[in-house]
Design a protein around this motif. Structure first.
Motif, PDB file in Angstrom:
ATOM      1  N   VAL A  18       0.840  -1.202   0.000  1.00 41.56           N
ATOM      2  CA  VAL A  18       0.000   0.000   0.000  1.00 41.56           C
ATOM      3  C   VAL A  18       0.874   1.250   0.000  1.00 41.56           C
ATOM      4  CG1 VAL A  18      -1.682   1.330   1.325  1.00 41.56           C
ATOM      5  CG2 VAL A  18      -1.955  -1.137   1.103  1.00 41.56           C
ATOM      6  N   THR A  42      -4.503  -2.144  -4.864  1.00 40.24           N
ATOM      7  CA  THR A  42      -4.399  -1.240  -3.721  1.00 40.24           C
ATOM      8  C   THR A  42      -5.505  -1.510  -2.711  1.00 40.24           C
ATOM      9  OG1 THR A  42      -3.413   0.469  -5.122  1.00 40.24           O
ATOM     10  CG2 THR A  42      -4.281   1.168  -3.002  1.00 40.24           C
ATOM     11  N   ILE A  46      -5.080  -3.074   1.065  1.00 46.16           N
ATOM     12  CA  ILE A  46      -5.602  -2.391   2.253  1.00 46.16           C
ATOM     13  C   ILE A  46      -6.466  -3.350   3.054  1.00 46.16           C
ATOM     14  CG2 ILE A  46      -7.189  -0.585   3.037  1.00 46.16           C
ATOM     15  CD1 ILE A  46      -6.131   1.125   0.687  1.00 46.16           C
TER      16      ILE A  46
END
Length: 64
Positions: A18, A42, A46
């Motif tokens: 990230v 991404t 997360i």
């Protein structure tokens, strides 16, 4: 004990991914938000880092 180490290591790797994506976004610009693979990896990273943090917090006897 080994499972906790594995979860911590995996969470760290996803968190670093990230951070790398944020650095790439800052360096290259907003056009990356139009690339579905970039956004998906991404968001997935997360989620996985958050899940690892949740599991570690829960295994340490957090608030009930």
């Amino acid at each position: 004990m080994l499972v906790k180490c594995y979860i911590a290591a995996s969470g760290t790797v996803f968190a670093l991914l990230v951070v790398a994506h944020i650095a790439r976004y800052v360096a290259e610009g907003a056009y990356l938000l139009g690339e579905p693979i970039f956004v998906a990896t991404t968001v997935g990273s997360i989620g996985m880092a958050g899940w690892a943090a949740f599991l570690l917090f829960r295994s340490r006897g957090g608030p009930k």
